[in-house]
Design an enzyme around this catalytic site. Structure first.
Site, PDB file in Angstrom:
ATOM      1  N   GLU A  46      49.478  24.284 -55.701  1.00 26.99           N
ATOM      2  CA  GLU A  46      50.618  24.004 -56.561  1.00 26.99           C
ATOM      3  C   GLU A  46      51.831  24.844 -56.134  1.00 26.99           C
ATOM      4  OE1 GLU A  46      51.361  24.034 -61.428  1.00 26.99           O
ATOM      5  OE2 GLU A  46      49.611  25.042 -60.558  1.00 26.99           O
ATOM      6  N   LYS A 115      53.561  16.886 -62.731  1.00 25.56           N
ATOM      7  CA  LYS A 115      52.529  17.488 -63.579  1.00 25.56           C
ATOM      8  C   LYS A 115      52.724  17.046 -65.026  1.00 25.56           C
ATOM      9  CE  LYS A 115      50.511  22.104 -64.450  1.00 25.56           C
ATOM     10  NZ  LYS A 115      50.600  23.522 -64.026  1.00 25.56           N
ATOM     11  N   CYS A 170      46.713  21.378 -61.564  1.00 20.46           N
ATOM     12  CA  CYS A 170      46.244  22.563 -62.289  1.00 20.46           C
ATOM     13  C   CYS A 170      45.864  22.287 -63.742  1.00 20.46           C
ATOM     14  CB  CYS A 170      47.287  23.663 -62.200  1.00 20.46           C
ATOM     15  SG  CYS A 170      46.615  25.295 -62.651  1.00 20.46           S
ATOM     16  N   ASN A 456     -14.919   4.086 -71.206  1.00 14.50           N
ATOM     17  CA  ASN A 456     -15.377   3.212 -72.288  1.00 14.50           C
ATOM     18  C   ASN A 456     -16.531   3.860 -73.049  1.00 14.50           C
ATOM     19  OD1 ASN A 456     -14.845   0.142 -70.385  1.00 14.50           O
ATOM     20  ND2 ASN A 456     -13.452   1.300 -71.666  1.00 14.50           N
ATOM     21  N   THR A 477      -5.356   1.304 -53.363  1.00 14.58           N
ATOM     22  CA  THR A 477      -6.178   0.098 -53.372  1.00 14.58           C
ATOM     23  C   THR A 477      -5.891  -0.703 -54.628  1.00 14.58           C
ATOM     24  OG1 THR A 477      -7.929   1.161 -52.095  1.00 14.58           O
ATOM     25  CG2 THR A 477      -8.542  -0.779 -53.379  1.00 14.58           C
ATOM     26  N   TYR A 478      -5.469  -1.939 -54.421  1.00 18.03           N
ATOM     27  CA  TYR A 478      -5.137  -2.796 -55.559  1.00 18.03           C
ATOM     28  C   TYR A 478      -6.351  -2.924 -56.474  1.00 18.03           C
ATOM     29  CZ  TYR A 478      -3.058  -6.707 -58.094  1.00 18.03           C
ATOM     30  OH  TYR A 478      -2.532  -7.526 -59.063  1.00 18.03           O
ATOM     31  N   LYS A 599       1.952  -4.500 -55.936  1.00 19.30           N
ATOM     32  CA  LYS A 599       1.185  -3.451 -56.609  1.00 19.30           C
ATOM     33  C   LYS A 599       2.020  -2.764 -57.686  1.00 19.30           C
ATOM     34  CE  LYS A 599      -1.691  -2.539 -52.545  1.00 19.30           C
ATOM     35  NZ  LYS A 599      -2.050  -1.573 -51.474  1.00 19.30           N
TER      36      LYS A 599
END
Length: 637
Positions: A46, A115, A170, A456, A477-478, A599
């Site tokens: 400035e 400004k 500023c 379960n 692994t799917y 997946k």
């Protein structure tokens, strides 16, 4: 603007108060440096052509006239230069004096920005000398021999490459509603701030926070240059700040209290900023609600520049910064723990089943589950850790799995899958000597079946162990280890899994965790070598996870094209991998990322941890049959 980046600079010259000839010479020196280093836009402090601390000398017509002459000198100096320069000086418009930024390029005055907010408190008395931009009526004036339009409306400058920037001065950024708000909503990618901010205890820290917050809020690059050595120290001291911020993160910063001129140069990734805005509905809504008609200025065309990446690139974008390590790790773990705790609380669950392999992922999942049980005041014996040795299980991982479960005080079970898988091979007519996909996936699915059926039987929940990197590559692994009832690691990439386990090893002071960290990553589905060591190393097959996590971050977080990711990876890993290796594994990543989407389309619930997630219910929705041709072609070129 190759790779969507622009080279910018914040420059802090030394000055002599009211010695305009000296000050313009200092500015010329820094401009020449910037031009020589290929800077496209630079900002100076400035009122740097006169000095900010001239006080009542700003009432002297001689000083105002000499400032205008200095601007004329700079116009002549830049006649054969391409760099765009933003410089501060007092400008008389009509009967009033304004604190202004002048934008010049190649001998042309492109614009003047006054400004808006004038500090008139404490040590500041700007209203004594200057008028605010709010007092300015739009008009055409002559300045340094150039016709120019001045206005209080937001002014957007556009480079020949299409980068849009605005200016504030500023105090403007300290205001409740800074001009940069409107500038950003009007399309500015970068804000340049010419400043003269004095040094006080604690102020610098606050300033850095302020610039980071404003940059983040407006999703802009922010380039800040504040005056330094040479300004009057009659009552205050100016330390000279050069700070460059990108979307809330400081990417370059100068030395305060330097007695020498300085210039900080770096690149701002405009493509990255625009991606953030494009995907942020809040920003888009804010744009539609603000009635903003900016005054647009086109900068001059320039010769093509050679591109060289000069900004640093972090090779592990998912890893917390060192100074934030403990807080970040605790926050990540708390997110995982809170997610699992909520799921257990919701179902009234008091038991959990986890397959423990002695590898990184299952270790982190077990540690998170232990913390969740402790948080819910549940007995750790309700955590059933099952080790399921198979054809590729090694003594190292087997022993680590048992030792870890014993140390954590969970229920330990061992169920070998060898007999069941051999029977399965016989049932489907598969030769056990043929170590193909069927050989591997049959083991993974048998393990998952055991976990599900035990869950379960025990009225428990199966806690998944697969991580974000495996989801990205489809390295699961799917309907095998791909499946669980809640995947606590779903938002954690492999590099971060390793980091978190290392962090917890230090917290728990256990050697078991560090040995797990140092164990090669493997699904252990193929028999060990003759010495009993792991033969099937994942990173030998799909590539280093540190590379894949890097690719994943920039693909999902910013939508970068493969060619740009390759360029960034070359910089990040320049001392570790050559271009051929990086390109090979980036090609693998692109192919697998597209081919394995099916997946991810049916992945279990799991907590989002960072800014990147692959949940089909959250951050990533992609057709399972999308083509990768465009991405692979971009990489080939």
């Amino acid at each position: 603007m190759k790779y969507g980046m622009i080279k910018v600079a914040a420059a802090v010259p030394t000055v002599k108060v009211a010695d305009v000839a000296y000050n313009v010479g200092q500015a010329e020196s820094l401009i020449a440096q910037a031009e020589g280093q290929g800077v496209e836009v630079m900002v100076l402090p400035e009122l740097c052509l006169t000095g900010y601390t001239c006080q009542d000398l700003f009432k002297q017509q001689l000083l105002i006239d000499k400032a205008e002459e200095a601007l004329l000198v700079l116009l002549d100096f830049t006649r054969k230069l391409d760099v765009i320069v933003v410089v501060g000086l007092p400008v008389q418009i009509g009967s009033l004096l304004y604190n202004c930024a002048a934008v010049i390029q190649s001998g042309t005055l492109l614009g003047v920005v006054p400004k808006t907010y004038l500090p008139n408190y404490g040590e500041f008395y700007e209203k004594r000398w200057f008028a605010s931009a709010q007092d300015l009526e739009p008009q055409d004036i002559y300045l340094a021999g150039s016709p120019i339009h001045v206005t209080a409306e937001p002014t957007i400058f556009t480079t020949c490459d299409g980068v849009r920037f605005g200016i504030e001065i500023c105090e403007d950024v300290w205001a409740p509603i800074p001009p940069s708000n409107r500038l950003a909503l009007a399309g500015a990618d970068i804000i340049f701030n010419l400043s003269a901010s004095d040094e006080l205890i604690g102020k610098h820290h606050y300033l850095r926070q302020l610039l980071c917050q404003q940059s983040a809020r407006t999703m802009t690059g922010y380039v800040y240059a504040s005056c330094g050595f040479g300004e009057s120290t009659q009552d205050v001291v100016y330390g000279g700040n050069a700070i460059i911020v990108e979307n809330g993160r400081i990417i370059s910063e100068g030395e305060r209290f330097s007695l020498q001129p300085q210039i900080k140069i770096t690149q701002i990734d405009v493509e990255r900023l625009r991606t953030e805005r494009r995907t942020n509905s809040t920003f888009i809504t804010a744009q539609s609600r603000v009635n903003c008609h900016p005054f647009n200025v086109n900068c001059k065309p320039v010769s093509p520049r050679e591109f060289e990446l000069i900004r640093s690139v972090e090779p592990n974008p998912f890893i917390p910064q060192e100074d934030k390590m403990q807080a970040s790790c605790e926050e990540i773990l708390n997110i995982q723990v809170a997610g699992l705790a909520k799921r257990l609380y919701h179902i009234g669950g008091k038991k959990a089943v986890i397959g423990i392999s002695g590898g990184l992922d299952s270790t982190l999942a077990l540690l998170v589950t232990v913390k969740a049980f402790d948080k819910l005041d549940l007995d750790r014996q309700g955590i059933i850790g099952i080790t399921m040795p198979g054809f590729g299980t090694t003594d190292r991982t087997y022993n680590n799995a048992l030792a870890l479960m014993k140390e954590l005080g969970v229920t330990t079970r061992e169920i070998s899958i060898v007999k069941a898988v051999k029977q399965h091979f016989e049932d489907i007519g598969h030769d056990a000597k043929q170590h193909d996909t069927t050989y591997e996936n049959s083991q993974a699915r048998e393990r998952t079946q055991i976990l599900m059926d035990v869950a379960n039987k025990e009225n428990a929940i199966v806690v998944g162990t697969g991580d974000l990197s495996e989801l990205a590559l489809g390295w699961a692994t799917y309907n095998g280890d791909h499946m669980s009832m809640y995947g606590v690691n779903a938002g954690v990439p492999k590099t971060l899994v390793r980091y978190l386990v290392s962090y917890l090893a230090g917290e728990m002071a256990t050697n078991i965790l560090m040995d797990i960290v140092n164990t090669p990553i493997s699904p252990e589905l193929l028999p060990a070598d003759t010495q009993g060591n792991i033969r099937q190393k994942t990173e030998d097959l799909v590539g280093p996870y540190e590379l894949h996590d890097f690719f994943l971050y920039y693909t999902l977080r910013y939508g970068f094209r493969p060619a740009k990711i390759l360029m960034l990876a070359e910089k990040a890993f320049e001392s570790k991998y050559d271009t051929t290796v990086i390109k090979k594994w980036l090609t693998t990543f692109c192919r697998r990322f597209f081919n394995q989407q099916f997946k991810r389309s049916c992945m279990p619930d799991g907590p989002k941890v960072g800014s990147v997630s692959l949940s089909p219910r959250g951050d990533w929705r992609m057709p399972s049959d999308a083509s990768s041709a465009l991405w692979l072609k971009d990489l080939e070129k």
